[in-house]
Scaffold this motif. Structure first.
Motif, PDB file in Angstrom:
ATOM      1  N   VAL A   1       7.577  28.210  10.211  1.00 23.26           N
ATOM      2  CA  VAL A   1       8.656  28.888  10.919  1.00 23.26           C
ATOM      3  C   VAL A   1       8.395  30.383  10.881  1.00 23.26           C
ATOM      4  O   VAL A   1       8.205  30.960   9.813  1.00 23.26           O
ATOM      5  CB  VAL A   1      10.024  28.580  10.255  1.00 23.26           C
ATOM      6  CG1 VAL A   1      11.141  29.301  10.985  1.00 23.26           C
ATOM      7  CG2 VAL A   1      10.268  27.089  10.212  1.00 23.26           C
TER       8      VAL A   1
ATOM      9  N   GLY B   1       8.905  31.123  16.408  1.00 21.47           N
ATOM     10  CA  GLY B   1       9.406  29.775  16.604  1.00 21.47           C
ATOM     11  C   GLY B   1       8.982  28.857  15.482  1.00 21.47           C
ATOM     12  O   GLY B   1       8.665  29.300  14.381  1.00 21.47           O
ATOM     13  N   ILE B   2       8.951  27.581  15.795  1.00 21.65           N
ATOM     14  CA  ILE B   2       8.592  26.557  14.815  1.00 21.65           C
ATOM     15  C   ILE B   2       7.347  25.832  15.316  1.00 21.65           C
ATOM     16  O   ILE B   2       7.290  25.432  16.480  1.00 21.65           O
ATOM     17  CB  ILE B   2       9.730  25.546  14.630  1.00 21.65           C
ATOM     18  CG1 ILE B   2      11.020  26.260  14.208  1.00 21.65           C
ATOM     19  CG2 ILE B   2       9.346  24.480  13.602  1.00 21.65           C
ATOM     20  CD1 ILE B   2      12.237  25.368  14.195  1.00 21.65           C
TER      21      ILE B   2
ATOM     22  N   TYR C   1       4.580  22.685  14.361  1.00 20.71           N
ATOM     23  CA  TYR C   1       4.350  21.475  13.586  1.00 20.71           C
ATOM     24  C   TYR C   1       2.851  21.192  13.620  1.00 20.71           C
ATOM     25  O   TYR C   1       2.277  21.029  14.700  1.00 20.71           O
ATOM     26  CB  TYR C   1       5.124  20.298  14.183  1.00 20.71           C
ATOM     27  CG  TYR C   1       6.621  20.515  14.177  1.00 20.71           C
ATOM     28  CD1 TYR C   1       7.403  20.029  13.140  1.00 20.71           C
ATOM     29  CD2 TYR C   1       7.244  21.212  15.211  1.00 20.71           C
ATOM     30  CE1 TYR C   1       8.773  20.228  13.130  1.00 20.71           C
ATOM     31  CE2 TYR C   1       8.618  21.414  15.206  1.00 20.71           C
ATOM     32  CZ  TYR C   1       9.375  20.927  14.170  1.00 20.71           C
ATOM     33  OH  TYR C   1      10.723  21.130  14.162  1.00 20.71           O
TER      34      TYR C   1
ATOM     35  N   VAL D   1       7.916  24.941  19.165  1.00 19.44           N
ATOM     36  CA  VAL D   1       9.256  25.110  19.707  1.00 19.44           C
ATOM     37  C   VAL D   1       9.606  26.589  19.612  1.00 19.44           C
ATOM     38  O   VAL D   1       9.735  27.118  18.504  1.00 19.44           O
ATOM     39  CB  VAL D   1      10.296  24.263  18.927  1.00 19.44           C
ATOM     40  CG1 VAL D   1      11.686  24.454  19.511  1.00 19.44           C
ATOM     41  CG2 VAL D   1       9.900  22.801  18.916  1.00 19.44           C
TER      42      VAL D   1
ATOM     43  N   ARG E   1      11.619  30.059  19.413  1.00 14.57           N
ATOM     44  CA  ARG E   1      12.837  30.356  18.646  1.00 14.57           C
ATOM     45  C   ARG E   1      14.098  30.175  19.485  1.00 14.57           C
ATOM     46  O   ARG E   1      15.087  29.652  19.011  1.00 14.57           O
ATOM     47  CB  ARG E   1      12.776  31.778  18.108  1.00 14.57           C
ATOM     48  CG  ARG E   1      14.012  32.161  17.306  1.00 14.57           C
ATOM     49  CD  ARG E   1      13.867  33.543  16.712  1.00 14.57           C
ATOM     50  NE  ARG E   1      14.941  33.808  15.791  1.00 14.57           N
ATOM     51  CZ  ARG E   1      15.906  34.679  16.013  1.00 14.57           C
ATOM     52  NH1 ARG E   1      15.929  35.378  17.122  1.00 14.57           N
ATOM     53  NH2 ARG E   1      16.846  34.867  15.120  1.00 14.57           N
TER      54      ARG E   1
ATOM     55  N   GLN F   1      14.741  28.149  21.810  1.00 20.42           N
ATOM     56  CA  GLN F   1      15.074  26.737  21.980  1.00 20.42           C
ATOM     57  C   GLN F   1      15.484  26.110  20.646  1.00 20.42           C
ATOM     58  O   GLN F   1      16.370  25.251  20.594  1.00 20.42           O
ATOM     59  CB  GLN F   1      13.887  25.966  22.547  1.00 20.42           C
ATOM     60  CG  GLN F   1      13.595  26.311  23.981  1.00 20.42           C
ATOM     61  CD  GLN F   1      12.377  25.559  24.495  1.00 20.42           C
ATOM     62  OE1 GLN F   1      11.917  24.598  23.896  1.00 20.42           O
ATOM     63  NE2 GLN F   1      11.848  26.020  25.600  1.00 20.42           N
ATOM     64  N   ALA F   2      14.848  26.533  19.581  1.00 21.36           N
ATOM     65  CA  ALA F   2      15.124  25.964  18.264  1.00 21.36           C
ATOM     66  C   ALA F   2      16.456  26.467  17.694  1.00 21.36           C
ATOM     67  O   ALA F   2      17.117  25.751  16.966  1.00 21.36           O
ATOM     68  CB  ALA F   2      14.006  26.304  17.290  1.00 21.36           C
ATOM     69  N   CYS F   3      16.808  27.673  18.044  1.00 19.45           N
ATOM     70  CA  CYS F   3      18.016  28.295  17.475  1.00 19.45           C
ATOM     71  C   CYS F   3      19.054  28.562  18.554  1.00 19.45           C
ATOM     72  O   CYS F   3      19.712  29.600  18.553  1.00 19.45           O
ATOM     73  CB  CYS F   3      17.639  29.596  16.769  1.00 19.45           C
ATOM     74  SG  CYS F   3      16.472  29.368  15.434  1.00 19.45           S
TER      75      CYS F   3
END
Length: 80
Positions: free
Chosen positions: A42, A53-54, A56, A70, A72, A74-76
Motif C-alpha cells: 500500500v 494505491g494498492i 497485489y 488498485v 488509491r 478506487q480503493a479509498c
C-alpha cells in the motif's frame, strides 16, 4: 537458508498518502503472512503520487509477479 529479494517496483515506497485515511484499520505499507505467497503493498512507489494505491503481488519462487493494482481513488472511495 532463505534469501532477500529487492523488487525495484516497490523498493522506495511512500505510504504517507495511503495511510492518510483515518478510518483505515491497518496502516502497514507491506502486508504478508509467512504461510502465503501473497504480498500486498500500500502506497506510492518511488514517492510518485500518481501511482499511489494498492498492489497485489504473488511470489513465484524467484521474484514477484503483479496480480492487480488498485488506484488509491478506487480503493479509498468515500462511502455513501
Amino acid at each position: 537458508m532463505g534469501r532477500v529479494t529487492f523488487d525495484p517496483r516497490i523498493r522506495d515506497l511512500d505510504e504517507s498518502l495511503a495511510a492518510a485515511d483515518p478510518g483505515a484499520a491497518d496502516l502497514r505499507p507491506a502486508r504478508f503472512r509467512l504461510d502465503s505467497r501473497l504480498l500486498i503493498v500500500v502506497g506510492a512507489p518511488h514517492e510518485d503520487e500518481a501511482g499511489d494505491g494498492i498492489r497485489y503481488f504473488a511470489w513465484t519462487g524467484s521474484g514477484f509477479r503483479l496480480l492487480r493494482y488498485v488506484p488509491r481513488l478506487q480503493a479509498c472511495a468515500p462511502s455513501r
